[in-house]
Design a protein around this motif. Structure first.
Motif, mmCIF file in Angstrom:
data_model
loop_
_atom_site.group_PDB
_atom_site.id
_atom_site.type_symbol
_atom_site.label_atom_id
_atom_site.label_comp_id
_atom_site.label_asym_id
_atom_site.label_seq_id
_atom_site.Cartn_x
_atom_site.Cartn_y
_atom_site.Cartn_z
ATOM 1 N N PRO A 28 0.711 -1.178 -0.122
ATOM 2 C CA PRO A 28 0.040 -0.010 0.006
ATOM 3 C C PRO A 28 0.808 1.167 -0.009
ATOM 4 O O PRO A 28 0.426 2.159 -0.745
ATOM 5 C CB PRO A 28 -0.704 -0.106 1.296
ATOM 6 N N PHE A 29 1.941 0.980 0.736
ATOM 7 C CA PHE A 29 2.883 2.504 0.813
ATOM 8 C C PHE A 29 3.520 2.642 -0.703
ATOM 9 O O PHE A 29 3.414 3.665 -1.013
ATOM 10 C CB PHE A 29 3.925 2.148 1.670
ATOM 11 N N PHE A 30 3.895 1.550 -1.145
ATOM 12 C CA PHE A 30 4.388 1.689 -2.609
ATOM 13 C C PHE A 30 3.387 2.319 -3.680
ATOM 14 O O PHE A 30 3.348 3.127 -4.377
ATOM 15 C CB PHE A 30 5.054 0.369 -3.391
ATOM 16 N N LYS A 31 2.185 1.668 -3.477
ATOM 17 C CA LYS A 31 0.884 2.408 -4.463
ATOM 18 C C LYS A 31 0.844 3.960 -4.237
ATOM 19 O O LYS A 31 0.657 4.393 -5.099
ATOM 20 C CB LYS A 31 -0.316 1.694 -3.853
ATOM 21 N N VAL A 43 3.373 8.712 -19.131
ATOM 22 C CA VAL A 43 3.916 7.644 -18.809
ATOM 23 C C VAL A 43 4.112 6.506 -19.519
ATOM 24 O O VAL A 43 3.001 6.319 -20.578
ATOM 25 C CB VAL A 43 3.251 7.022 -17.207
ATOM 26 N N VAL A 44 5.265 5.748 -19.674
ATOM 27 C CA VAL A 44 5.315 4.627 -20.594
ATOM 28 C C VAL A 44 5.617 3.593 -19.610
ATOM 29 O O VAL A 44 6.659 3.662 -18.861
ATOM 30 C CB VAL A 44 6.566 4.853 -21.559
ATOM 31 N N ILE A 56 -3.136 1.168 -11.697
ATOM 32 C CA ILE A 56 -3.140 2.125 -10.819
ATOM 33 C C ILE A 56 -2.336 3.648 -11.813
ATOM 34 O O ILE A 56 -2.848 4.722 -11.399
ATOM 35 C CB ILE A 56 -2.010 2.092 -9.806
ATOM 36 N N LEU A 57 -1.655 3.369 -12.504
ATOM 37 C CA LEU A 57 -1.132 4.438 -13.244
ATOM 38 C C LEU A 57 -2.092 4.954 -14.056
ATOM 39 O O LEU A 57 -2.050 6.292 -14.213
ATOM 40 C CB LEU A 57 0.048 3.952 -14.206
ATOM 41 N N ARG A 58 -3.183 4.603 -14.481
ATOM 42 C CA ARG A 58 -4.120 5.177 -15.429
ATOM 43 C C ARG A 58 -4.851 5.990 -14.675
ATOM 44 O O ARG A 58 -5.409 7.113 -15.301
ATOM 45 C CB ARG A 58 -4.922 4.219 -16.010
ATOM 46 N N THR A 59 -5.242 5.960 -13.420
ATOM 47 C CA THR A 59 -5.969 6.804 -12.556
ATOM 48 C C THR A 59 -5.605 7.935 -12.390
ATOM 49 O O THR A 59 -6.104 9.014 -11.894
ATOM 50 C CB THR A 59 -6.422 5.968 -11.179
ATOM 51 N N VAL A 60 -3.980 8.183 -12.535
ATOM 52 C CA VAL A 60 -3.319 9.490 -12.102
ATOM 53 C C VAL A 60 -2.542 10.029 -13.188
ATOM 54 O O VAL A 60 -2.482 11.261 -13.202
ATOM 55 C CB VAL A 60 -2.348 9.319 -10.732
#
Length: 231
Positions: A28-31, A43-44, A56-60
């Motif tokens: 969770p911390f890494f997330k 982002v790539v 995860i990446l798509r949401t931010v």
């Protein structure tokens, strides 16, 4: 005349091209780190697998491009409305390197490629930064390539990853890493200079203070001094 013995060899099943230890869980911390670091960035992601981190990446991120060599995974990701390049990431890097303007910018990457594939990425001419999943031994080795990483990159270990966070569970342990390229130096030139220096550096440098040292004992500044002197 001796008779030749003919052996019947069974056909081996085709092995996967790369290791397929897919992520099924995340610290969770890494997330939280990912969501903070990649917020509003282009982002790539290289080697997304089934898209665990992609979700995860798509949401931010402001834009997310996935590079996936596996056609089956690529089709599944496209069905989930991801932008996917179904190619070998090495081809993508070579194409990006062919434009001079790309050599001046910094790419924002995320990747969980196996170490054998990361070596190609780390020795390319592109500047990049981001979070990576990589074997623990990446910083523990004392060979030429590990020292090249130490010289050209800023690398921070965030935390170790439990093996049960992957399926199937890998035999080697991994860590979450932050990696940023800070010096663009040719690995072939670095290797040419230091590949034979796993012993002491007596034949490589005239600096009396450094002659008795080994490559992994050098500071980044001392490596720079030798490279300038030799090249």
């Amino acid at each position: 005349m001796k008779k030749l013995k003919i052996k019947n060899y069974k056909k081996n099943k085709r092995k996967p091209k790369f290791d397929q230890n897919l992520t099924v869980n995340c610290n969770p911390f890494f997330k939280e780190l990912l969501m903070e670091f990649y917020k509003d960035k282009e982002v790539v992601e290289i080697g997304p697998g089934k898209g665990f981190y992609s979700s995860i990446l798509r949401t931010v991120s402001s834009k997310l491009e996935l590079i996936q060599i596996d056609s089956k995974f690529s089709k599944e990701l496209i069905k989930d409305n991801y932008s996917v390049l179904n190619i070998d990431f090495k081809k993508w890097i070579l194409e990006e390197e062919s434009f001079k303007e790309n050599l001046k910018k910094t790419y924002t990457l995320f990747s969980s490629l196996p170490y054998s594939q990361l070596k190609f990425l780390f020795s390319c001419n592109l500047f990049f930064e981001g979070y990576f999943i990589a074997p623990n031994y990446i910083l523990q080795k004392k060979g030429c390539f590990s020292n090249y990483l130490r010289y050209c990159y800023e690398i921070k270990v965030i935390s170790k990853i439990p093996n049960q966070y992957f399926s199937p569970e890998p035999s080697l342990s991994s860590s979450y890493l932050y990696i940023k390229k800070r010096i663009n130096f040719s690995y072939s030139l670095f290797k040419k200079t230091f590949n034979k220096s796993l012993g002491v550096l007596g034949k490589i440098t005239s600096n009396e203070k450094l002659k008795r040292k080994r490559l992994h004992q050098l500071t980044v500044e001392e490596i720079s001094e030798i490279l300038k002197d030799k090249n």
